[in-house]
Design a protein around this motif. Structure first.
Motif, PDB file in Angstrom:
ATOM      1  N   ARG A  98     -23.438 -12.918 -13.773  1.00 32.41           N
ATOM      2  CA  ARG A  98     -24.738 -12.256 -13.785  1.00 32.41           C
ATOM      3  C   ARG A  98     -25.224 -12.088 -15.219  1.00 32.41           C
ATOM      4  NH1 ARG A  98     -24.439  -6.907 -10.215  1.00 32.41           N
ATOM      5  NH2 ARG A  98     -22.312  -6.818 -11.059  1.00 32.41           N
ATOM      6  N   GLY A  99     -26.534 -12.127 -15.413  1.00 36.73           N
ATOM      7  CA  GLY A  99     -27.117 -11.964 -16.733  1.00 36.73           C
ATOM      8  C   GLY A  99     -27.907 -10.672 -16.817  1.00 36.73           C
ATOM      9  N   ASP A 135     -28.829 -10.234  -7.122  1.00 36.77           N
ATOM     10  CA  ASP A 135     -27.676 -11.088  -6.882  1.00 36.77           C
ATOM     11  C   ASP A 135     -27.277 -11.849  -8.143  1.00 36.77           C
ATOM     12  OD1 ASP A 135     -30.146 -12.437  -6.627  1.00 36.77           O
ATOM     13  OD2 ASP A 135     -29.173 -14.121  -5.626  1.00 36.77           O
ATOM     14  N   ARG A 136     -28.233 -12.036  -9.080  1.00 39.04           N
ATOM     15  CA  ARG A 136     -27.950 -12.800 -10.299  1.00 39.04           C
ATOM     16  C   ARG A 136     -28.219 -12.007 -11.579  1.00 39.04           C
ATOM     17  NH1 ARG A 136     -29.670 -18.659 -10.997  1.00 39.04           N
ATOM     18  NH2 ARG A 136     -27.506 -18.783 -11.710  1.00 39.04           N
ATOM     19  N   LEU A 137     -28.988 -10.944 -11.479  1.00 41.08           N
ATOM     20  CA  LEU A 137     -29.427 -10.227 -12.672  1.00 41.08           C
ATOM     21  C   LEU A 137     -29.018  -8.760 -12.629  1.00 41.08           C
ATOM     22  CD1 LEU A 137     -33.108 -11.536 -12.983  1.00 41.08           C
ATOM     23  CD2 LEU A 137     -31.050 -12.494 -14.044  1.00 41.08           C
ATOM     24  N   PRO A 246     -45.006 -21.331 -20.833  1.00 40.74           N
ATOM     25  CA  PRO A 246     -46.008 -22.053 -20.037  1.00 40.74           C
ATOM     26  C   PRO A 246     -45.737 -21.982 -18.542  1.00 40.74           C
ATOM     27  CG  PRO A 246     -45.419 -23.339 -21.974  1.00 40.74           C
ATOM     28  CD  PRO A 246     -44.466 -22.175 -21.926  1.00 40.74           C
ATOM     29  N   GLU A 247     -44.467 -22.038 -18.138  1.00 39.72           N
ATOM     30  CA  GLU A 247     -44.155 -21.956 -16.707  1.00 39.72           C
ATOM     31  C   GLU A 247     -44.419 -20.559 -16.163  1.00 39.72           C
ATOM     32  OE1 GLU A 247     -40.445 -23.633 -15.452  1.00 39.72           O
ATOM     33  OE2 GLU A 247     -40.634 -25.380 -16.787  1.00 39.72           O
ATOM     34  N   ILE A 248     -44.108 -19.534 -16.948  1.00 35.78           N
ATOM     35  CA  ILE A 248     -44.399 -18.169 -16.501  1.00 35.78           C
ATOM     36  C   ILE A 248     -45.901 -17.959 -16.386  1.00 35.78           C
ATOM     37  CG2 ILE A 248     -44.338 -15.752 -17.254  1.00 35.78           C
ATOM     38  CD1 ILE A 248     -41.492 -16.277 -18.262  1.00 35.78           C
ATOM     39  N   GLU A 249     -46.662 -18.476 -17.346  1.00 37.78           N
ATOM     40  CA  GLU A 249     -48.123 -18.341 -17.275  1.00 37.78           C
ATOM     41  C   GLU A 249     -48.670 -19.018 -16.021  1.00 37.78           C
ATOM     42  OE1 GLU A 249     -52.088 -19.975 -19.528  1.00 37.78           O
ATOM     43  OE2 GLU A 249     -50.381 -19.426 -20.804  1.00 37.78           O
ATOM     44  N   ASP A 324     -38.763 -13.679 -11.925  1.00 39.67           N
ATOM     45  CA  ASP A 324     -38.670 -14.893 -11.104  1.00 39.67           C
ATOM     46  C   ASP A 324     -38.071 -16.028 -11.925  1.00 39.67           C
ATOM     47  OD1 ASP A 324     -39.913 -13.549  -9.010  1.00 39.67           O
ATOM     48  OD2 ASP A 324     -41.865 -14.516  -9.296  1.00 39.67           O
ATOM     49  N   TYR A 325     -38.587 -16.201 -13.125  1.00 41.32           N
ATOM     50  CA  TYR A 325     -38.136 -17.303 -13.979  1.00 41.32           C
ATOM     51  C   TYR A 325     -36.670 -17.113 -14.379  1.00 41.32           C
ATOM     52  CZ  TYR A 325     -38.021 -20.846 -17.607  1.00 41.32           C
ATOM     53  OH  TYR A 325     -37.680 -21.949 -18.355  1.00 41.32           O
ATOM     54  N   CYS A 326     -36.328 -15.913 -14.818  1.00 44.99           N
ATOM     55  CA  CYS A 326     -34.953 -15.663 -15.259  1.00 44.99           C
ATOM     56  C   CYS A 326     -33.964 -15.833 -14.112  1.00 44.99           C
ATOM     57  CB  CYS A 326     -34.839 -14.268 -15.855  1.00 44.99           C
ATOM     58  SG  CYS A 326     -35.744 -14.067 -17.406  1.00 44.99           S
ATOM     59  N   HIS A 327     -34.348 -15.396 -12.927  1.00 51.29           N
ATOM     60  CA  HIS A 327     -33.482 -15.548 -11.761  1.00 51.29           C
ATOM     61  C   HIS A 327     -33.230 -17.018 -11.463  1.00 51.29           C
ATOM     62  CE1 HIS A 327     -32.473 -15.472  -7.389  1.00 51.29           C
ATOM     63  NE2 HIS A 327     -31.830 -14.362  -7.718  1.00 51.29           N
ATOM     64  N   ALA A 328     -34.264 -17.847 -11.584  1.00 51.44           N
ATOM     65  CA  ALA A 328     -34.134 -19.265 -11.271  1.00 51.44           C
ATOM     66  C   ALA A 328     -33.462 -20.060 -12.380  1.00 51.44           C
ATOM     67  CB  ALA A 328     -35.522 -19.855 -10.982  1.00 51.44           C
ATOM     68  N   HIS A 329     -33.556 -19.596 -13.627  1.00 55.31           N
ATOM     69  CA  HIS A 329     -33.068 -20.372 -14.772  1.00 55.31           C
ATOM     70  C   HIS A 329     -31.969 -19.632 -15.538  1.00 55.31           C
ATOM     71  CE1 HIS A 329     -37.130 -21.991 -13.997  1.00 55.31           C
ATOM     72  NE2 HIS A 329     -36.656 -23.134 -14.470  1.00 55.31           N
ATOM     73  N   LEU A 330     -31.244 -18.759 -14.864  1.00 57.31           N
ATOM     74  CA  LEU A 330     -30.260 -17.924 -15.558  1.00 57.31           C
ATOM     75  C   LEU A 330     -29.210 -18.765 -16.288  1.00 57.31           C
ATOM     76  CD1 LEU A 330     -28.956 -15.211 -16.244  1.00 57.31           C
ATOM     77  CD2 LEU A 330     -27.773 -15.317 -14.047  1.00 57.31           C
TER      78      LEU A 330
END
Length: 551
Positions: A98-99, A135-137, A246-249, A324-330
C-alpha cells in the motif's frame, strides 16, 4: 460577471460526480460539514472540525486521528489516517504494497475550500458501502493545517471572493508567519510537524496542498501545478508534467465535469499573447520543497471568483481525480520514487563533472501550449509608479498560449560528495536534523582537498520578509588543502535527501540557509569590514574518513 459556460457545465454535473460515493449525494449523509449545513454561507471553526472527526470515528473503524503538531496558540492540529486495515504504525507498511497519500488543506486559513472538501472526502470514503481507495492507499488528511489562523474568521477577510458570507480566517498562523514560505527555515510548529510527523514518519509518495488563487479571470474552476524546482529528480518532474497532471486534468473534466488548467496568470495583461506563467521554483513553497525530497507534489489552486459551493466542489472533485489516478498507478509511482532515491544516493556517493546543482534558473514554455477560457478585462491606469487595476468584463475569449512552467538551470555548480561544516553551531546542525538529513561527525582528524567559497559580495534585503532580511551572496570557489579536527560535522550528499542538502548548504542557492540568515554571524564579522569565510566546505571526491552519525 455572468454565469459562464464552464461553470454551468460544472454545476450541472456536481451531483452525478459524487453519486458513486454516497449513493444519494453528500448532503444526504451525516455528518455534514459546516459549509453543507449552512447552505455554503459559513465555514468550519476548529471545534467544528474536531466534532466532525469525532463523529467519523464513531461510525467507522477505518479512521485514526494523530496529532500533526501543537500550534503556537495551543491547538492540537489533527492528522486523519484512513486505512483498511489501519496500520499499527507506518513501519508496518514496509511489509506490504500500500502507498501513502497526504492531503493538506487550510495552510492559508482564508482559503478554506480544501478544508471543507477534504472533510467531505474523508466522510464519503469511510461511509461508502465499500471504503474507496483503501485497498491500495493509506490516505492522510490534515484538514486544518493552520488552526490558529482559521478561527480568526471575519467577513472582512478576503472581501474580493464571493462567499462564504459569514467570513473566513486569515493567511498567517499564530506567529504571524505565512506557512507556505516556511519550508526551508522550519520556524513554525506546523512545518516542523509536517516534516517530523508526516514526511519522516509516514513518507508519503505524494503531497497535495490545497489553496485558493488570487489570480487571473477565467472560466476554469481548478488550477494546479507540480513541484517546480529543477534540482529535484528530473524523472519525477517529467512524469508529473507530461503524464500524471494531463491525465488528471482530462479525468477531472470528463468524469467529474470540472474544467481545469495549469496554475498561473498572464505574463502581461496588456498583451495576453505573450503567455501564461506559473509561480516561482523556490523550495520555501511546500510543493517545491517536497520535490527536493524526491517525492511527488501537487498544488491545488481553486478559482477564487467562483461561488463558494463551486469552489468547494471543484476542490472535492480534484482530490477524487488525484486519488483515482494514484489508485490506478500506485506501482508506477512507487517505482519512480524508489528510483529517485537510488539515483540521488549514487550521484552523491560518486559525483562526476556532469552532476550539477543549479543556482540560477529561467522559466521556459512547455512543449504543448495551454488553452484558457479567459475573461477579457479593462485595465485602469493608476498614479505613476502604481500597478494598474484590472477589472473583468463578461466577454470571454479563448487563448492558446505558451505556458511558462518549465524551470531550467542557467548556471550550475558541481554536485559534491559531501559538505563539511567547520563550526559547531547548534542552530545550524539542529536545522539540518529537523529536515531529516543524515549528519555525521569525524571521529578522527583529516586533511582533505576541499573547495572554499570566497565571498566577493554580500547583500541583504532592506525590507524584512517573514522576520528575515533575505541575503544574496556572490563569490568564487577556490581549491585548498585544509585540516579538519575530530568532531567536525559533515553532511554526505550520497543520501536520499542529497538534493535538499545541496539546496540548504550551497552558498549561492537561491533559498538556502544563507538566504535565511543562519550564517550571518560568520559572513559579516562584527569588528571587521572584510567579509568572513563561509564555514561550509565542499568535498568533491570520496575520501576514507572515520565518522559517526549524529543523533
Amino acid at each position: 460577471m455572468r454565469t459562464l459556460k464552464y461553470l454551468s457545465l460544472f454545476l450541472g454535473l456536481i451531483s452525478s460526480a459524487i453519486l458513486p460515493v454516497t449513493g444519494q449525494g453528500a448532503a444526504a449523509r451525516e455528518p455534514l460539514t459546516v459549509a453543507e449545513a449552512s447552505q455554503y454561507k459559513a465555514t468550519s471553526r476548529y471545534s467544528d472540525i474536531m466534532a466532525f472527526i469525532k463523529k467519523l470515528e464513531q461510525q467507522s473503524r477505518y479512521i485514526r486521528v494523530e496529532t500533526l503538531c501543537t500550534s503556537a496558540e495551543g491547538k492540537a492540529v489533527p492528522l486523519i489516517v484512513l486505512g483498511n486495515p489501519l496500520p499499527a504504525a507506518p513501519e508496518a507498511l514496509r511489509r506490504e504494497k500500500r502507498g501513502v497519500i497526504y492531503i493538506q488543506a487550510n495552510i492559508h486559513a482564508g482559503e478554506v475550500e480544501g478544508k471543507e472538501a477534504s472533510l467531505m472526502l474523508a466522510r464519503d470514503i469511510l461511509l461508502a458501502e465499500k471504503p474507496l481507495y483503501l485497498d491500495r492507499l493509506i490516505i492522510l488528511i490534515a484538514p486544518i493545517f493552520n488552526a490558529d489562523g482559521n478561527d480568526k474568521i471575519r467577513p472582512e477577510n478576503r472581501p474580493h471572493q464571493p462567499g462564504p458570507e459569514q467570513g473566513v480566517g486569515v493567511r498567517h498562523n499564530g506567529q504571524n508567519l505565512d506557512l507556505n514560505r516556511d519550508s526551508i527555515k522550519l520556524e513554525s510548529p506546523e512545518l516542523r510537524g509536517l516534516v517530523k510527523n508526516v514526511l519522516l514518519r509516514w513518507d508519503p509518495l505524494l503531497l497535495v496542498d490545497c489553496h485558493t488563487t488570487n489570480g487571473a479571470y477565467h472560466q476554469e474552476v481548478v488550477t494546479y501545478s507540480w513541484g517546480l524546482n529543477p534540482n529535484g529528480d528530473s524523472a519525477i518532474i517529467e512524469y508529473q508534467r507530461d503524464k500524471m497532471m494531463p491525465e488528471i486534468e482530462a479525468s477531472l473534466e470528463n468524469k467529474y465535469g470540472t474544467p481545469a488548467l495549469g496554475y498561473g496568470g498572464f505574463r502581461d495583461y496588456r498583451t495576453p499573447e505573450n503567455g501564461w506563467a506559473t509561480f516561482e521554483p523556490q523550495p520555501r513553497y511546500v510543493t517545491n520543497y517536497i520535490g527536493l525530497r524526491n517525492r511527488l507534489s501537487i498544488l491545488d489552486e481553486n478559482y477564487v471568483y467562483a461561488d463558494f459551493k463551486t469552489r468547494i466542489m471543484g476542490n472535492y472533485n480534484f482530490l477524487r481525480a488525484v486519488l483515482d489516478y494514484c489508485h490506478a498507478h500506485l506501482d508506477e509511482i512507487a517505482a519512480l520514487v524508489s528510483m529517485a532515491d537510488k539515483k540521488t544516493i549514487l550521484k552523491g556517493s560518486k559525483p562526476s563533472a556532469q552532476d550539477v546543482f543549479s543556482v540560477e534558473f529561467e522559466a521556459r514554455p512547455l512543449k504543448n501550449p495551454i488553452t484558457i477560457h479567459a475573461c477579457e478585462v479593462e485595465i485602469i491606469e493608476q498614479a505613476p509608479g502604481q500597478r494598474p487595476r484590472v477589472r473583468p468584463t463578461d466577454r470571454v475569449k479563448i487563448y492558446t498560449l505558451p505556458y511558462f512552467s518549465d524551470y531550467v538551470g542557467t548556471r550550475s555548480v558541481r554536485f559534491p560528495h559531501a559538505y563539511i561544516i567547520d563550526t559547531p553551531d547548534p542552530d545550524i546542525i539542529a536545522k539540518l536534523l529537523q529536515h531529516g538529513l543524515v549528519v555525521e561527525k569525524l571521529k578522527a582528524a583529516a586533511t582533505l582537498e576541499v573547495e572554499t567559497f570566497k565571498l566577493r559580495e554580500f547583500k541583504s534585503m532592506e525590507r524584512p520578509f517573514q522576520g528575515h532580511h533575505l541575503n544574496q551572496v556572490k563569490g568564487v570557489y577556490v581549491k585548498e588543502i585544509k585540516e579538519f579536527a575530530a568532531g567536525t560535522y559533515m553532511v554526505p550528499a550520497g543520501q536520499p535527501l542529497g538534493n535538499l542538502a545541496a539546496s540548504l548548504l550551497e552558498p549561492e542557492s537561491d533559498d538556502g540557509l544563507i538566504v535565511w540568515n543562519f550564517f550571518d554571524r560568520y559572513l559579516v564579522p562584527q569588528w571587521s569590514r572584510e567579509l568572513g569565510i563561509y564555514p561550509v566546505y565542499r568535498l568533491l571526491e570520496p575520501a576514507s574518513l572515520v565518522r559517526e552519525a549524529v543523533k
